[in-house]
Design a protein around this motif. Structure first.
Motif, PDB file in Angstrom:
ATOM      1  N   GLY A 129       0.805  -1.225   0.000  1.00  0.00           N
ATOM      2  CA  GLY A 129       0.000   0.000   0.000  1.00  0.00           C
ATOM      3  C   GLY A 129       0.831   1.263   0.000  1.00  0.00           C
ATOM      4  N   LEU A 130       2.080   1.172  -0.458  1.00  0.00           N
ATOM      5  CA  LEU A 130       3.017   2.285  -0.353  1.00  0.00           C
ATOM      6  C   LEU A 130       2.465   3.581  -0.935  1.00  0.00           C
ATOM      7  N   ASP A 131       1.891   3.518  -2.151  1.00  0.00           N
ATOM      8  CA  ASP A 131       1.404   4.735  -2.795  1.00  0.00           C
ATOM      9  C   ASP A 131      -0.130   4.763  -2.883  1.00  0.00           C
ATOM     10  N   CYS A 132      -0.788   3.986  -2.039  1.00  0.00           N
ATOM     11  CA  CYS A 132      -2.253   3.930  -2.052  1.00  0.00           C
ATOM     12  C   CYS A 132      -2.855   4.973  -1.112  1.00  0.00           C
TER      13      CYS A 132
ATOM     14  N   GLY B 218      -6.233   2.821   3.979  1.00  0.00           N
ATOM     15  CA  GLY B 218      -5.157   2.084   4.623  1.00  0.00           C
ATOM     16  C   GLY B 218      -3.807   2.175   3.954  1.00  0.00           C
ATOM     17  N   GLY B 219      -3.714   2.952   2.864  1.00  0.00           N
ATOM     18  CA  GLY B 219      -2.435   3.118   2.194  1.00  0.00           C
ATOM     19  C   GLY B 219      -1.559   4.148   2.882  1.00  0.00           C
ATOM     20  N   GLN B 220      -0.326   4.266   2.386  1.00  0.00           N
ATOM     21  CA  GLN B 220       0.614   5.207   2.980  1.00  0.00           C
ATOM     22  C   GLN B 220       0.663   6.537   2.250  1.00  0.00           C
ATOM     23  N   GLY B 221       0.049   6.623   1.079  1.00  0.00           N
ATOM     24  CA  GLY B 221      -0.064   7.895   0.384  1.00  0.00           C
ATOM     25  C   GLY B 221       1.222   8.437  -0.202  1.00  0.00           C
ATOM     26  N   MET B 222       2.230   7.594  -0.352  1.00  0.00           N
ATOM     27  CA  MET B 222       3.480   8.052  -0.939  1.00  0.00           C
ATOM     28  C   MET B 222       3.299   8.322  -2.436  1.00  0.00           C
TER      29      MET B 222
ATOM     30  N   THR C 167      -3.004  -6.509  -8.393  1.00  0.00           N
ATOM     31  CA  THR C 167      -3.910  -6.039  -7.343  1.00  0.00           C
ATOM     32  C   THR C 167      -3.925  -4.523  -7.304  1.00  0.00           C
ATOM     33  N   HIS C 168      -2.752  -3.910  -7.440  1.00  0.00           N
ATOM     34  CA  HIS C 168      -2.657  -2.457  -7.437  1.00  0.00           C
ATOM     35  C   HIS C 168      -3.441  -1.861  -8.599  1.00  0.00           C
ATOM     36  N   GLY C 169      -3.353  -2.493  -9.768  1.00  0.00           N
ATOM     37  CA  GLY C 169      -4.108  -2.008 -10.909  1.00  0.00           C
ATOM     38  C   GLY C 169      -5.605  -2.097 -10.697  1.00  0.00           C
TER      39      GLY C 169
ATOM     40  N   LEU D 295     -11.458  -1.832  -1.217  1.00  0.00           N
ATOM     41  CA  LEU D 295     -10.144  -1.202  -1.233  1.00  0.00           C
ATOM     42  C   LEU D 295      -9.280  -1.480  -0.002  1.00  0.00           C
ATOM     43  N   PRO D 296      -9.821  -1.430   1.227  1.00  0.00           N
ATOM     44  CA  PRO D 296      -8.936  -1.697   2.372  1.00  0.00           C
ATOM     45  C   PRO D 296      -8.261  -3.068   2.306  1.00  0.00           C
ATOM     46  N   LYS D 297      -8.987  -4.075   1.866  1.00  0.00           N
ATOM     47  CA  LYS D 297      -8.419  -5.420   1.786  1.00  0.00           C
ATOM     48  C   LYS D 297      -7.457  -5.560   0.606  1.00  0.00           C
ATOM     49  N   MET D 298      -7.687  -4.771  -0.441  1.00  0.00           N
ATOM     50  CA  MET D 298      -6.782  -4.838  -1.599  1.00  0.00           C
ATOM     51  C   MET D 298      -5.509  -4.032  -1.347  1.00  0.00           C
ATOM     52  N   VAL D 299      -5.612  -2.968  -0.582  1.00  0.00           N
ATOM     53  CA  VAL D 299      -4.421  -2.202  -0.221  1.00  0.00           C
ATOM     54  C   VAL D 299      -3.440  -3.079   0.552  1.00  0.00           C
ATOM     55  N   THR D 300      -3.952  -3.881   1.449  1.00  0.00           N
ATOM     56  CA  THR D 300      -3.090  -4.768   2.250  1.00  0.00           C
ATOM     57  C   THR D 300      -2.782  -6.082   1.553  1.00  0.00           C
ATOM     58  N   CYS D 301      -3.417  -6.314   0.409  1.00  0.00           N
ATOM     59  CA  CYS D 301      -3.304  -7.581  -0.323  1.00  0.00           C
ATOM     60  C   CYS D 301      -3.788  -8.767   0.508  1.00  0.00           C
ATOM     61  N   ASP D 302      -4.658  -8.523   1.478  1.00  0.00           N
ATOM     62  CA  ASP D 302      -5.409  -9.628   2.076  1.00  0.00           C
ATOM     63  C   ASP D 302      -6.290 -10.247   0.989  1.00  0.00           C
TER      64      ASP D 302
END
Length: 515
Positions: free
Chosen positions: A91-94, A99-103, A129-131, A149-156
């Motif tokens: 989730g580095l740039d999510c 739940g992403g880090q917004g980078m 997943t990011h796409g 989105l929260p579950k996809m950001v973490t790749c759960d």
């Protein structure tokens, strides 16, 4: 057995000496100090070098298997995926709201290069997943965003894109997968998709498929295609994973490369799906994911070349054969290392110059994406739209060629599996094919992008080149080595672009044959 060392110093040079990221007027870039980016790159490099790279050959040799309808990934993939998720890397740039880090996307691109160089097949699980996350983030309603989105950001939960069918690939207007409205806001999706990367796995609790399908009564062709969210397991109102949906893996494709990634035949048998975006506007929504994927595939091209180059240069320093033409360089040994031979050095320098140039172009493209998204900059959007087919097409053509050159340095030892060089060649080959074959990228460039917005992005690019030449005109050394060749190349490119634009309508076959 090859090893990989992430080129963090080269990346830092581009971020701060070339792109001057921490000085850019882009929201969020003020946090991109050299100390901060170095810390992120250093931690990412440890995961790439120590965890992902050792699994690259494991994935190639073991591949994926299909057991009782479930894909099993190679040994070690699950533990590595868990480690990546626990570190927050997925989730580095999510978006922080989910739940992403917004980078910035630029920093995510730099980290992504390491993942791909270390283990391309593994990275595709989180890359796709990011796409899918991006497509839902842009086109989904509030409920869909909150659910997925929260579950996809973490790749759960991982994600996929389902476009291709047995009878249609590039020509998606021919697709037959159908969507039947159920009267409660859901649809029953029925059809078969092929070549679905990361179509199933044992890494996550659910797989969220984005599926192109046609609603009954929709217009023929691409104007009647809609996009649907179809989870492997149904999701309850509280976000919990429920019963299996009507989605199954029909088979795993036997492929030339990327063996560690599950490329699946996906069967949808009345699977429950929800509309993503508007009816009959599915291609618009899917292309949010596709354009991101094309940038990512361009990155894959040079990232594989980087890993192959590192192996080749190490081998060239160690392999003793013959003597240097100017006199022995290793008098205490039976022969000199092959790196002393001019042809080997030329090959290695060709590879290195390509990877460094491609990295610079890709990072610049990522910064343009940040400027377009974070600043709402229309000029940046137009320019990266122009450059995307170039980045995807050129960098994958040349990336594959560079992998072959790296393999050639090994001679016969590159052709056998002991040294692992064939894997780079086999893995790199797909980049020229998927997310739009490179011939299609050329058609997109010539048929759409050159004349887009009245040709403003193209003219803007030429003005940038012209401005750079004018700014450095007083530098005599630079003039001879760079400015004069750049000026000549720019004139040639302008002449070619004008030919394509002038002949595109009156003689399209000639224009597109030259694309």
């Amino acid at each position: 057995m090859t090893t990989y060392t992430p080129p963090t110093q080269d990346m830092t040079f581009l971020l701060h000496d070339v792109l001057k990221a921490d000085q850019a007027d882009i929201p969020g870039y003020d946090e991109m100090s050299p100390d901060f980016t170095s810390a992120v790159l250093d931690e990412a490099s440890k995961l790439a070098r120590d965890v992902l790279a050792p699994l690259n050959r494991v994935g190639d040799e073991e591949g994926c298997t299909l057991e009782n309808g479930v894909v099993r990934t190679p040994t070690g993939f699950k533990a590595a995926f868990d480690q990546m998720r626990e570190g927050g890397w997925t989730g580095l740039d999510c978006d922080p709201e989910y739940g992403g880090q917004g980078m910035p996307y630029l920093l995510g691109t730099a980290v992504g290069e390491m993942w791909v160089s270390a283990n391309m097949a593994f990275n595709m699980y989180q890359g796709l997943t990011h796409g899918a996350y991006s497509a839902i983030h842009v086109h989904g309603n509030d409920a869909q965003k909150a659910t997925y989105l929260p579950k996809m950001v973490t790749c759960d939960w991982t994600g996929t894109m389902n476009l291709t069918e047995p009878h249609c690939g590039t020509d998606l207007g021919m697709l037959r997968t159908k969507a039947e409205p159920q009267g409660d806001g859901t649809y029953k999706i029925t059809g078969t998709k092929i070549f679905i990367s990361a179509g199933d796995n044992d890494l996550a609790d659910n797989v969220i498929h984005l599926v192109l399908a046609r609603i009954a009564g929709a217009p023929e062709g691409v104007k009647g295609i809609s996009l649907f969210i179809v989870p492997k397991y149904l999701v309850g109102e509280d976000g919990s994973v429920g019963a299996a949906n009507g989605v199954s893996v029909g088979a795993l494709e036997e492929k030339m490369g990327i063996h560690g990634n599950a490329t699946c035949v996906m069967n949808f048998d009345g699977a429950v799906g929800t509309l993503l975006g508007e009816e009959n506007k599915g291609l618009k929504a899917m292309f949010t994911m596709m354009n991101e994927a094309r940038m990512g595939v361009g990155l894959q091209g040079y990232s594989q070349a980087e890993a192959a180059y590192q192996a080749a240069v190490e081998y060239a320093r160690e392999r003793l054969q013959g003597r240097a033409v100017t006199g022995m360089e290793n008098p205490d040994g039976p022969a000199d290392p092959i790196i002393v031979h001019p042809d080997v050095r030329r090959s290695l320098m060709d590879q290195k110059s390509f990877t460094e140039g491609a990295r610079a172009l890709t990072f610049w493209g990522a910064q343009l994406i940040d400027r377009a998204h974070r600043n709402g900059d229309a000029e940046a959007h137009g320019l990266i739209s122009l450059l995307t087919p170039v980045i995807k097409g050129f960098q994958t053509d040349k990336g594959f060629e560079s992998c072959v050159q790296a393999q050639q340095v090994f001679g016969g030892h590159g052709y056998i599996e002991e040294h692992g060089m064939s894997q780079f060649v086999r893995d790199a080959r797909i980049t020229m094919i998927y997310e739009g074959a490179n011939g299609v990228q050329a058609l997109d460039l010539v048929g759409r992008k050159l004349a887009a917005d009245g040709g403003k992005p193209l003219m803007g690019f030429f003005e940038m080149v012209k401005g750079f030449i004018k700014e450095h005109a007083g530098d005599a050394e630079l003039k001879e080595s760079l400015l004069d060749p750049l000026k000549a190349a720019s004139k040639d490119l302008q002449a070619a672009a004008m030919y394509f634009m002038e002949n595109g309508m009156k003689n399209p076959n000639a224009a597109l044959a030259g694309s």
